[in-house]
Write an enzyme that holds these catalytic residues in place. Structure first.
Site, PDB file in Angstrom:
ATOM      1  N   SER A  66     -13.145   2.026  12.619  1.00  0.00           N
ATOM      2  CA  SER A  66     -12.657   1.687  13.947  1.00  0.00           C
ATOM      3  C   SER A  66     -13.749   1.791  15.005  1.00  0.00           C
ATOM      4  O   SER A  66     -14.288   2.874  15.229  1.00  0.00           O
ATOM      5  CB  SER A  66     -11.494   2.642  14.293  1.00  0.00           C
TER       6      SER A  66
ATOM      7  N   ARG B 293     -13.986   0.794   4.959  1.00  0.00           N
ATOM      8  CA  ARG B 293     -12.684   0.179   4.777  1.00  0.00           C
ATOM      9  C   ARG B 293     -12.047   0.820   3.563  1.00  0.00           C
ATOM     10  O   ARG B 293     -12.673   1.562   2.840  1.00  0.00           O
ATOM     11  CB  ARG B 293     -12.821  -1.339   4.499  1.00  0.00           C
ATOM     12  N   GLY B 294     -10.813   0.447   3.303  1.00  0.00           N
ATOM     13  CA  GLY B 294     -10.135   0.949   2.112  1.00  0.00           C
ATOM     14  C   GLY B 294      -8.937   1.802   2.472  1.00  0.00           C
ATOM     15  O   GLY B 294      -8.740   2.168   3.621  1.00  0.00           O
ATOM     16  N   ASN B 295      -8.122   2.095   1.456  1.00  0.00           N
ATOM     17  CA  ASN B 295      -6.916   2.883   1.706  1.00  0.00           C
ATOM     18  C   ASN B 295      -7.278   4.362   1.907  1.00  0.00           C
ATOM     19  O   ASN B 295      -8.451   4.745   1.830  1.00  0.00           O
ATOM     20  CB  ASN B 295      -5.900   2.700   0.565  1.00  0.00           C
ATOM     21  N   VAL B 296      -6.271   5.160   2.164  1.00  0.00           N
ATOM     22  CA  VAL B 296      -6.488   6.579   2.477  1.00  0.00           C
ATOM     23  C   VAL B 296      -7.296   7.267   1.378  1.00  0.00           C
ATOM     24  O   VAL B 296      -8.285   7.964   1.652  1.00  0.00           O
ATOM     25  CB  VAL B 296      -5.127   7.297   2.681  1.00  0.00           C
TER      26      VAL B 296
ATOM     27  N   THR C 294      -9.309   6.028  -0.926  1.00  0.00           N
ATOM     28  CA  THR C 294     -10.687   5.517  -0.993  1.00  0.00           C
ATOM     29  C   THR C 294     -11.551   6.194   0.066  1.00  0.00           C
ATOM     30  O   THR C 294     -12.691   6.588  -0.190  1.00  0.00           O
ATOM     31  CB  THR C 294     -10.698   3.985  -0.768  1.00  0.00           C
ATOM     32  N   ARG C 295     -11.002   6.346   1.258  1.00  0.00           N
ATOM     33  CA  ARG C 295     -11.774   6.950   2.358  1.00  0.00           C
ATOM     34  C   ARG C 295     -12.006   8.443   2.112  1.00  0.00           C
ATOM     35  O   ARG C 295     -13.096   8.959   2.340  1.00  0.00           O
ATOM     36  CB  ARG C 295     -11.043   6.729   3.681  1.00  0.00           C
TER      37      ARG C 295
ATOM     38  N   LYS D  44       0.552  -0.412  15.626  1.00  0.00           N
ATOM     39  CA  LYS D  44      -0.772  -0.750  16.146  1.00  0.00           C
ATOM     40  C   LYS D  44      -1.384  -1.977  15.458  1.00  0.00           C
ATOM     41  O   LYS D  44      -2.342  -2.554  15.970  1.00  0.00           O
ATOM     42  CB  LYS D  44      -1.716   0.452  16.065  1.00  0.00           C
ATOM     43  N   ASP D  45      -0.831  -2.386  14.316  1.00  0.00           N
ATOM     44  CA  ASP D  45      -1.340  -3.585  13.628  1.00  0.00           C
ATOM     45  C   ASP D  45      -0.783  -4.881  14.212  1.00  0.00           C
ATOM     46  O   ASP D  45      -1.277  -5.964  13.901  1.00  0.00           O
ATOM     47  CB  ASP D  45      -0.991  -3.545  12.128  1.00  0.00           C
TER      48      ASP D  45
ATOM     49  N   ARG E 238     -13.243   1.869  18.082  1.00  0.00           N
ATOM     50  CA  ARG E 238     -12.723   2.814  19.068  1.00  0.00           C
ATOM     51  C   ARG E 238     -13.142   4.246  18.719  1.00  0.00           C
ATOM     52  O   ARG E 238     -13.627   5.004  19.567  1.00  0.00           O
ATOM     53  CB  ARG E 238     -11.186   2.723  19.131  1.00  0.00           C
ATOM     54  N   ARG E 239     -12.936   4.621  17.462  1.00  0.00           N
ATOM     55  CA  ARG E 239     -13.331   5.971  17.045  1.00  0.00           C
ATOM     56  C   ARG E 239     -14.849   6.119  17.107  1.00  0.00           C
ATOM     57  O   ARG E 239     -15.362   7.151  17.546  1.00  0.00           O
ATOM     58  CB  ARG E 239     -12.839   6.256  15.619  1.00  0.00           C
TER      59      ARG E 239
ATOM     60  N   CYS F 180      -6.457  -5.031  17.988  1.00  0.00           N
ATOM     61  CA  CYS F 180      -6.351  -3.648  17.520  1.00  0.00           C
ATOM     62  C   CYS F 180      -7.701  -3.023  17.198  1.00  0.00           C
ATOM     63  O   CYS F 180      -7.789  -1.824  17.004  1.00  0.00           O
ATOM     64  CB  CYS F 180      -5.418  -3.548  16.312  1.00  0.00           C
TER      65      CYS F 180
ATOM     66  N   SER G 142       0.840  -1.202   0.000  1.00  0.00           N
ATOM     67  CA  SER G 142       0.000   0.000   0.000  1.00  0.00           C
ATOM     68  C   SER G 142       0.879   1.257   0.000  1.00  0.00           C
ATOM     69  O   SER G 142       2.040   1.226   0.410  1.00  0.00           O
ATOM     70  CB  SER G 142      -0.914   0.016   1.227  1.00  0.00           C
TER      71      SER G 142
END
Length: 312
Positions: free
Chosen positions: A124, A144-147, A149-150, A78-79, A126-127, A238, A12
């Protein structure tokens, strides 16, 4: 002549940027490197992280490292599962990027300016739990998805805002899109958010020493050790609704001299999505014990909340 260090990385954009930064630091110190792309099941799945499990982005990298296909693996800390892999050594925790979460909203809005009913995307729990606890009437949507995509979900009008790790945006050069960096008082980040973990094989002592001397940052390492100890004690991976942030702060000793101390804050959501919070300060040499003590305090607070008036 130094041997070329083969650095394993996910493919990625974010992972390549992170591994590239590590490679640059090693090259600057006189050690040749080569990036080796390793495909992971997490990159091939669009299922929510909570479903596909902790370690889905890191296990393939760790196998490649253990098998000798690469010499170094770079992870988003964190992963990583909280349990250490006995075949591998955590050789370095480089200087941590800003660990805060970041809001990217339409029309340059901040969190407080988003009208009730606004659609806010995050992958997340958590968020999501902390966003809901703010009582702003926001509608949280899973993504979901990469930066890119979001971010596109906001620019295309599908969502009013998304919440992402600020560190990820920093590493791919996208800080300009942030409309607000969220204060940890509003939203505590994931344990180890913004930190990298650089691993090598446990028997490769030369590489371990080299990575430690060139890359390791003691303040980042102790802060993350406290956060991860808290996470491990709460037996959550996580994606569990847990936030933590530890910082090395300057404090005054009894004799008035300045000493470095470790300050840790934690938050945990209950099954009813109510939040419990705790904080502690202690010695930087006792990071893990501090994290464990904070976990115990959170569990006590949760039990008191659940057994108190108004509990079901």
């Amino acid at each position: 002549m130094n041997k070329t260090l083969r650095i394993g990385t996910r493919g990625s954009a974010l992972a390549m940027a992170q591994s590239g930064m590590v490679a640059e630091q090693l090259e600057a110190a006189g050690y040749p490197t080569q990036l080796v792309e390793v495909s992971t099941p997490g990159d091939r799945s669009m299922a929510p992280i909570a479903e596909i499990g902790v370690g889905v982005f890191t296990s393939a990298l760790r196998e490649a490292l253990a098998d000798g296909e690469v010499d170094v693996a770079v992870h988003s800390y964190k992963d990583l599962p909280t349990e250490q892999d006995p075949r591998l050594s955590l050789a370095a925790v480089p200087v941590r990027e800003d660990p805060r979460d970041a809001l990217v909203a339409r029309d340059g809005l901040t969190l407080g300016e988003l009208p009730p009913g606004s659609l806010v995307g995050t992958g997340s729990p958590r968020r999501a739990s902390q966003l809901e606890a703010l009582g702003l009437g926001l509608e949280v949507r899973g993504i979901r998805g990469n930066v890119d995509t979001r971010l596109r979900k906001v620019t295309d009008g599908e969502l009013d805002a998304v919440v992402l790790a600020r560190a990820g945006l920093a590493r791919v050069g996208r800080l300009a899109v942030i409309t607000e960096s969220l204060d940890p008082l509003q939203m505590l980040p994931a344990p180890a958010q913004g930190a990298l973990a650089v691993e090598c094989r446990v028997d490769d002592v030369d590489t371990e020493h080299l990575l430690q001397s060139v890359l390791d940052d003691q303040a980042s390492r102790v802060a993350v050790a406290a956060e991860r100890a808290m996470l491990a004690a709460l037996e959550a991976g996580c994606s569990a609704p847990i936030g933590a942030l530890a910082e090395v702060v300057e404090d005054l000793d009894e004799d008035g001299s300045v000493a470095q101390r470790l300050s840790v804050r934690g938050v945990m959501a209950t099954d009813e999505n109510r939040l419990v919070r705790a904080s502690a300060t202690g010695e930087t040499t006792a990071a893990e014990q501090l994290g464990l003590a904070l976990a115990a305090e959170l569990l006590d607070a949760r039990d008191a909340l659940l057994s108190g008036p108004g509990s079901s």
